[in-house]
Each structure stands twice: as structure tokens, then as C-alpha cells.
Motif scaffolding. Sequence first.
Motif, PDB file in Angstrom:
ATOM      1  N   ARG A  28     -59.495  99.247  61.813  1.00 21.62           N
ATOM      2  CA  ARG A  28     -60.432  99.931  62.717  1.00 21.62           C
ATOM      3  C   ARG A  28     -60.545  99.202  64.053  1.00 21.62           C
ATOM      4  NH1 ARG A  28     -65.531 102.640  62.253  1.00 21.62           N
ATOM      5  NH2 ARG A  28     -65.828 103.559  64.312  1.00 21.62           N
ATOM      6  N   PHE A  29     -60.595  97.873  64.033  1.00 24.11           N
ATOM      7  CA  PHE A  29     -60.651  97.101  65.278  1.00 24.11           C
ATOM      8  C   PHE A  29     -59.421  97.400  66.133  1.00 24.11           C
ATOM      9  CE2 PHE A  29     -63.044  93.603  62.765  1.00 24.11           C
ATOM     10  CZ  PHE A  29     -64.225  94.319  62.858  1.00 24.11           C
ATOM     11  N   GLU A  30     -58.251  97.419  65.497  1.00 19.78           N
ATOM     12  CA  GLU A  30     -57.024  97.720  66.233  1.00 19.78           C
ATOM     13  C   GLU A  30     -57.087  99.101  66.867  1.00 19.78           C
ATOM     14  OE1 GLU A  30     -53.361  97.021  64.081  1.00 19.78           O
ATOM     15  OE2 GLU A  30     -54.185  95.176  63.255  1.00 19.78           O
ATOM     16  N   ALA A  31     -57.581 100.072  66.137  1.00 22.51           N
ATOM     17  CA  ALA A  31     -57.676 101.437  66.665  1.00 22.51           C
ATOM     18  C   ALA A  31     -58.700 101.534  67.792  1.00 22.51           C
ATOM     19  CB  ALA A  31     -58.030 102.408  65.537  1.00 22.51           C
ATOM     20  N   GLU A  32     -59.866 100.948  67.599  1.00 23.43           N
ATOM     21  CA  GLU A  32     -60.951 101.054  68.582  1.00 23.43           C
ATOM     22  C   GLU A  32     -60.666 100.274  69.861  1.00 23.43           C
ATOM     23  OE1 GLU A  32     -63.929 102.722  68.632  1.00 23.43           O
ATOM     24  OE2 GLU A  32     -63.704 103.632  66.645  1.00 23.43           O
ATOM     25  N   PHE A  33     -59.991  99.125  69.733  1.00 28.32           N
ATOM     26  CA  PHE A  33     -59.777  98.248  70.882  1.00 28.32           C
ATOM     27  C   PHE A  33     -58.337  98.294  71.401  1.00 28.32           C
ATOM     28  CE2 PHE A  33     -63.229  95.748  68.543  1.00 28.32           C
ATOM     29  CZ  PHE A  33     -64.256  96.330  69.275  1.00 28.32           C
ATOM     30  N   ALA A  34     -57.599  99.361  71.068  1.00 25.51           N
ATOM     31  CA  ALA A  34     -56.167  99.453  71.398  1.00 25.51           C
ATOM     32  C   ALA A  34     -55.873  99.634  72.884  1.00 25.51           C
ATOM     33  CB  ALA A  34     -55.526 100.588  70.614  1.00 25.51           C
ATOM     34  N   GLY A  35     -56.778 100.216  73.627  1.00 24.74           N
ATOM     35  CA  GLY A  35     -56.549 100.449  75.049  1.00 24.74           C
ATOM     36  C   GLY A  35     -57.738  99.995  75.858  1.00 24.74           C
ATOM     37  N   PRO A  36     -57.658 100.087  77.170  1.00 25.88           N
ATOM     38  CA  PRO A  36     -58.722  99.557  78.032  1.00 25.88           C
ATOM     39  C   PRO A  36     -60.094 100.201  77.821  1.00 25.88           C
ATOM     40  CG  PRO A  36     -56.974 100.590  79.336  1.00 25.88           C
ATOM     41  CD  PRO A  36     -56.542 100.624  77.907  1.00 25.88           C
ATOM     42  N   GLU A  37     -60.124 101.443  77.346  1.00 28.80           N
ATOM     43  CA  GLU A  37     -61.419 102.111  77.149  1.00 28.80           C
ATOM     44  C   GLU A  37     -62.206 101.474  76.016  1.00 28.80           C
ATOM     45  OE1 GLU A  37     -58.398 103.909  75.864  1.00 28.80           O
ATOM     46  OE2 GLU A  37     -57.938 103.789  77.984  1.00 28.80           O
ATOM     47  N   GLY A  38     -61.529 101.028  74.963  1.00 33.53           N
ATOM     48  CA  GLY A  38     -62.202 100.485  73.778  1.00 33.53           C
ATOM     49  C   GLY A  38     -62.975  99.218  74.041  1.00 33.53           C
ATOM     50  N   PRO A  39     -62.312  98.162  74.477  1.00 30.92           N
ATOM     51  CA  PRO A  39     -63.048  96.919  74.698  1.00 30.92           C
ATOM     52  C   PRO A  39     -63.852  96.927  75.991  1.00 30.92           C
ATOM     53  CG  PRO A  39     -60.729  96.582  75.138  1.00 30.92           C
ATOM     54  CD  PRO A  39     -60.874  97.976  74.597  1.00 30.92           C
ATOM     55  N   GLY A  40     -63.534  97.824  76.903  1.00 30.34           N
ATOM     56  CA  GLY A  40     -64.246  97.876  78.175  1.00 30.34           C
ATOM     57  C   GLY A  40     -63.592  96.989  79.221  1.00 30.34           C
ATOM     58  N   PRO A  41     -64.098  97.045  80.438  1.00 29.65           N
ATOM     59  CA  PRO A  41     -63.434  96.377  81.555  1.00 29.65           C
ATOM     60  C   PRO A  41     -63.451  94.853  81.507  1.00 29.65           C
ATOM     61  CG  PRO A  41     -65.567  97.208  82.238  1.00 29.65           C
ATOM     62  CD  PRO A  41     -65.312  97.742  80.852  1.00 29.65           C
ATOM     63  N   TYR A  42     -64.341  94.257  80.715  1.00 30.20           N
ATOM     64  CA  TYR A  42     -64.443  92.792  80.710  1.00 30.20           C
ATOM     65  C   TYR A  42     -63.701  92.145  79.548  1.00 30.20           C
ATOM     66  CZ  TYR A  42     -68.139  94.272  83.791  1.00 30.20           C
ATOM     67  OH  TYR A  42     -68.846  94.891  84.790  1.00 30.20           O
ATOM     68  N   GLN A  43     -63.155  92.948  78.644  1.00 30.82           N
ATOM     69  CA  GLN A  43     -62.476  92.400  77.474  1.00 30.82           C
ATOM     70  C   GLN A  43     -61.060  92.937  77.284  1.00 30.82           C
ATOM     71  OE1 GLN A  43     -63.506  89.905  75.365  1.00 30.82           O
ATOM     72  NE2 GLN A  43     -65.038  89.671  76.939  1.00 30.82           N
ATOM     73  N   TRP A  44     -60.547  93.709  78.211  1.00 31.62           N
ATOM     74  CA  TRP A  44     -59.187  94.229  78.075  1.00 31.62           C
ATOM     75  C   TRP A  44     -58.212  93.244  78.722  1.00 31.62           C
ATOM     76  CZ3 TRP A  44     -56.026  96.839  75.384  1.00 31.62           C
ATOM     77  CH2 TRP A  44     -54.803  97.258  75.894  1.00 31.62           C
TER      78      TRP A  44
END
Length: 182
Positions: A28-44
Motif C-alpha cells: 500500500r505504501f508503494e502504491a500511495e507514494f509512487a508518484g509526486p502526488e502521494g507523498p506531496g511536494p516536500y517528500q517526493w
Amino acid sequence: MAEDGTSDARDVTLEVVLRPVTAADLDRFEAEFAGPEGPGPYQWFGHTPAQRPRQLLAERGLLGGDENMLSVTVGDTLVGRVEWFRRAWGRADTSSCWEIAIGLFTAHRGRGIGTRAQRQLVDYLFAHTRVERVQVCTDAENIAEQRAVEKAGFTFEGRIRRAQWRAGAWHDQLIYSVLRTP
């Protein structure tokens, strides 16, 4: 409404729980954080390999080492993760501390979950490890995280100039800490 007059979306009735990570959580972490939208601008930080967390999960459950992770849940719903890493301000065997980080899924941000999860992690680390200090670094423009860690009891210590390379530029970081109380 919040004290500053803005909308306050926090829900004080949410039961935030930290629990060990499962293989399904990593999926789930891989799916949610796979692109810039998931982690947000400070964690991508761009696409990164996912093998290390899986390796550490298999070896030691992502617990008990220098890189660690717990899942954050609200009720039975997985909403993100907290992590902690050993950092040193001198010799690691005598001057180490924990640095923590959090990643919440987009739909669960702005509700006070991050503040509670980070505070719970601090309490957990002081109860189960010998460190004197827990710290967090966040982007100088990440106002939401700055507010969250301050509400979680962290004290602002300073600015680390051009410390993080992200999105094609250097970014200043702010460092906060909380100390073990005697």
C-alpha cells in the motif's frame, strides 16, 4: 474553527494507533507514494527502489535497528507510516539520537493524525530506547508539518541551509527536537 480563524479539520475522536508493518502495508505504501502526488511536494525524491524496506521487514520486522518503521492506523484503516533513523552528533556509540519522519496518505492529512502519531512515536522511543533526544527535520516551506511537530511538543532549534536536494533544487530544512524529561 482553529484559534487563528482558519478551518480546523482535526477530529479529536480519531483513535490513532501505531502497529508493526506488514507486507500488505508495504504494498500500500508503494502504491500511495509512487508518484509526486502521494507523498506531496516536500517528500517526493523521485522513483526509488522498494527492496530495502522489504528486506528489513523480512530480517527484523522493520524494528530494532538503525532504520525502523511502524504503520499508522485509525480504527482498522491504514493511513500511513512513521519512521525513525539513528543520527549522531558526534560518535554514534555515545551521541546518537532518533530522527523521525511521517508519511500519511493524502486523504488523511489535515485531521491531526500526524501530530498524534508523531507524539506517540516519541513516547514509544523514550519508553523503549535509551536516547535522550528525538529530532525531526522538515522543509522550511512545510508549514503543516511545522505546526504538527510543535503541537506534538517539539522545540524549534534552527535552519539548516540548503540541506536537501529535491525537485532540481536545494532546500532549507528546519530542525526541531524533543528531549527526554527526567
